[in-house]
Design a protein around this motif. Structure first.
Motif, PDB file in Angstrom:
ATOM      1  N   ILE A  56       0.869  -1.326   0.209  1.00 37.88           N
ATOM      2  CA  ILE A  56      -0.259  -0.057   0.002  1.00 37.88           C
ATOM      3  C   ILE A  56       0.832   1.204  -0.054  1.00 37.88           C
ATOM      4  O   ILE A  56       0.641   2.201  -0.666  1.00 37.88           O
ATOM      5  CB  ILE A  56      -1.074   0.089   1.183  1.00 37.88           C
ATOM      6  CG1 ILE A  56      -2.066  -0.922   1.022  1.00 37.88           C
ATOM      7  CG2 ILE A  56      -1.778   1.327   1.394  1.00 37.88           C
ATOM      8  CD1 ILE A  56      -2.999  -1.162   1.953  1.00 37.88           C
ATOM      9  N   LEU A  57       1.913   1.216   0.794  1.00 35.25           N
ATOM     10  CA  LEU A  57       2.766   2.213   0.883  1.00 35.25           C
ATOM     11  C   LEU A  57       3.384   2.656  -0.362  1.00 35.25           C
ATOM     12  O   LEU A  57       3.794   3.828  -0.920  1.00 35.25           O
ATOM     13  CB  LEU A  57       3.828   2.125   1.828  1.00 35.25           C
ATOM     14  CG  LEU A  57       3.248   2.433   3.514  1.00 35.25           C
ATOM     15  CD1 LEU A  57       4.406   1.953   4.562  1.00 35.25           C
ATOM     16  CD2 LEU A  57       2.848   3.996   3.643  1.00 35.25           C
ATOM     17  N   GLU A  58       3.772   1.551  -1.409  1.00 32.98           N
ATOM     18  CA  GLU A  58       4.478   1.517  -2.302  1.00 32.98           C
ATOM     19  C   GLU A  58       3.623   2.061  -3.325  1.00 32.98           C
ATOM     20  O   GLU A  58       4.193   3.129  -4.313  1.00 32.98           O
ATOM     21  CB  GLU A  58       5.016   0.401  -2.824  1.00 32.98           C
ATOM     22  CG  GLU A  58       6.627  -0.277  -2.380  1.00 32.98           C
ATOM     23  CD  GLU A  58       7.067  -1.629  -3.075  1.00 32.98           C
ATOM     24  OE1 GLU A  58       5.980  -2.472  -3.521  1.00 32.98           O
ATOM     25  OE2 GLU A  58       7.931  -1.733  -3.105  1.00 32.98           O
ATOM     26  N   GLU A  76       4.171   5.842  -5.254  1.00 34.45           N
ATOM     27  CA  GLU A  76       3.916   5.636  -6.805  1.00 34.45           C
ATOM     28  C   GLU A  76       2.971   6.888  -7.079  1.00 34.45           C
ATOM     29  O   GLU A  76       3.199   7.505  -7.926  1.00 34.45           O
ATOM     30  CB  GLU A  76       3.582   4.377  -7.460  1.00 34.45           C
ATOM     31  CG  GLU A  76       3.685   4.306  -8.806  1.00 34.45           C
ATOM     32  CD  GLU A  76       5.153   4.370  -9.183  1.00 34.45           C
ATOM     33  OE1 GLU A  76       5.188   5.152 -10.593  1.00 34.45           O
ATOM     34  OE2 GLU A  76       6.034   4.034  -8.535  1.00 34.45           O
ATOM     35  N   ASN A  77       1.718   6.754  -6.449  1.00 33.52           N
ATOM     36  CA  ASN A  77       0.754   7.734  -6.728  1.00 33.52           C
ATOM     37  C   ASN A  77       1.192   9.194  -6.198  1.00 33.52           C
ATOM     38  O   ASN A  77       1.145  10.092  -6.878  1.00 33.52           O
ATOM     39  CB  ASN A  77      -0.456   7.260  -5.759  1.00 33.52           C
ATOM     40  CG  ASN A  77      -1.286   6.448  -6.293  1.00 33.52           C
ATOM     41  OD1 ASN A  77      -1.227   5.923  -7.707  1.00 33.52           O
ATOM     42  ND2 ASN A  77      -2.304   5.649  -5.308  1.00 33.52           N
ATOM     43  N   TYR A  78       1.935   9.177  -5.059  1.00 32.89           N
ATOM     44  CA  TYR A  78       2.655  10.409  -4.722  1.00 32.89           C
ATOM     45  C   TYR A  78       3.456  11.162  -5.962  1.00 32.89           C
ATOM     46  O   TYR A  78       3.626  12.117  -6.186  1.00 32.89           O
ATOM     47  CB  TYR A  78       3.351  10.448  -3.615  1.00 32.89           C
ATOM     48  CG  TYR A  78       2.441  10.427  -2.308  1.00 32.89           C
ATOM     49  CD1 TYR A  78       1.342  11.234  -2.331  1.00 32.89           C
ATOM     50  CD2 TYR A  78       2.766   9.657  -1.099  1.00 32.89           C
ATOM     51  CE1 TYR A  78       0.548  11.362  -1.095  1.00 32.89           C
ATOM     52  CE2 TYR A  78       1.916   9.720  -0.121  1.00 32.89           C
ATOM     53  CZ  TYR A  78       0.666  10.368   0.060  1.00 32.89           C
ATOM     54  OH  TYR A  78      -0.176  10.018   1.056  1.00 32.89           O
ATOM     55  N   LYS A  79       4.258  10.049  -6.315  1.00 36.23           N
ATOM     56  CA  LYS A  79       5.297  10.388  -7.447  1.00 36.23           C
ATOM     57  C   LYS A  79       4.660  10.963  -8.738  1.00 36.23           C
ATOM     58  O   LYS A  79       4.985  11.877  -9.188  1.00 36.23           O
ATOM     59  CB  LYS A  79       6.098   9.271  -7.811  1.00 36.23           C
ATOM     60  CG  LYS A  79       7.221   9.158  -6.912  1.00 36.23           C
ATOM     61  CD  LYS A  79       8.242   7.773  -7.556  1.00 36.23           C
ATOM     62  CE  LYS A  79       9.218   7.390  -6.515  1.00 36.23           C
ATOM     63  NZ  LYS A  79      10.004   6.125  -6.908  1.00 36.23           N
ATOM     64  N   VAL A  80       3.496  10.198  -9.032  1.00 39.42           N
ATOM     65  CA  VAL A  80       2.578  10.929 -10.177  1.00 39.42           C
ATOM     66  C   VAL A  80       2.003  12.098  -9.881  1.00 39.42           C
ATOM     67  O   VAL A  80       1.948  12.888 -10.767  1.00 39.42           O
ATOM     68  CB  VAL A  80       1.622   9.731 -10.569  1.00 39.42           C
ATOM     69  CG1 VAL A  80       0.725  10.176 -11.681  1.00 39.42           C
ATOM     70  CG2 VAL A  80       2.055   8.290 -11.169  1.00 39.42           C
ATOM     71  N   ASP A  81       1.655  11.939  -8.734  1.00 39.80           N
ATOM     72  CA  ASP A  81       0.860  13.549  -8.131  1.00 39.80           C
ATOM     73  C   ASP A  81       1.895  14.506  -8.122  1.00 39.80           C
ATOM     74  O   ASP A  81       1.644  15.507  -8.593  1.00 39.80           O
ATOM     75  CB  ASP A  81       0.060  13.368  -7.009  1.00 39.80           C
ATOM     76  CG  ASP A  81      -1.201  12.584  -6.847  1.00 39.80           C
ATOM     77  OD1 ASP A  81      -1.703  12.220  -8.174  1.00 39.80           O
ATOM     78  OD2 ASP A  81      -1.471  12.035  -6.070  1.00 39.80           O
TER      79      ASP A  81
END
Length: 162
Positions: A26-28, A32-37
């Motif tokens: 979930i953290l990964e 990943e979502n944070y990187k995209v965001d």
């Protein structure tokens, strides 16, 4: 018993490990979502920065236009003020000329009246001179007749003498 306890511990540890693995996944995904965001946010930031630069350039251009228009307004106000002063000066000059014209018109009337009086007086004088001339002319005719008569008398006297 001990074995059972160890097995229970192993099971608990396995569960905990699975839970931790799920949390890690979930953290990964979140990372990943944070990187995209973060990339989206950075891209939006870059777009907004470009828009801001464009707006700043437009603002600078607008400021220059405003300053140019302000200079035109100030120049127009200066010209307007000068024109108002010119109008005031011309109005004053008009009043002065109007006063002079009024004075000259009155002076002309006075001169016309004086001239009219002098003309009438001159005509009366000319009439009196004509009368005097007529009287003198009549006296001259009388005198000529007297001279003629005296001449005839002298001639007759001269004749009688001879």
């Amino acid at each position: 018993d001990r074995n059972k306890d160890l097995q229970d511990k192993v099971i608990d540890l396995e569960k905990e490990r699975n839970t931790l693995l799920k949390q890690y996944e979930i953290l990964e995904k979140k990372e990943e979502n944070y990187k995209v965001d973060n990339e989206k946010i950075h891209s939006l930031y870059e777009e907004q920065l470009l828009k801001l630069k464009s707006i700043q350039e437009e603002l600078e251009t607008s400021k220059e236009e405003v300053l140019d228009k302000q200079a035109v307004i100030e120049s127009a106000e200066f010209a307007f003020n000068n024109a108002q002063q010119d109008i005031a000066d011309l109005e004053e000059e008009k009043n002065t000329l109007s006063t002079k014209c009024e004075f000259l018109e009155n002076r002309c009337k006075d001169v016309e009246q004086e001239a009219s009086k002098k003309i009438i007086a001159n005509e009366e004088y000319v009439q009196s001179l004509k009368k005097e001339l007529d009287v003198k002319h009549e006296k001259m005719i009388e005198f000529e007749e007297q001279v003629k008569q005296l001449y005839e008398e002298v001639s007759a006297f001269d004749e009688a003498k001879k």
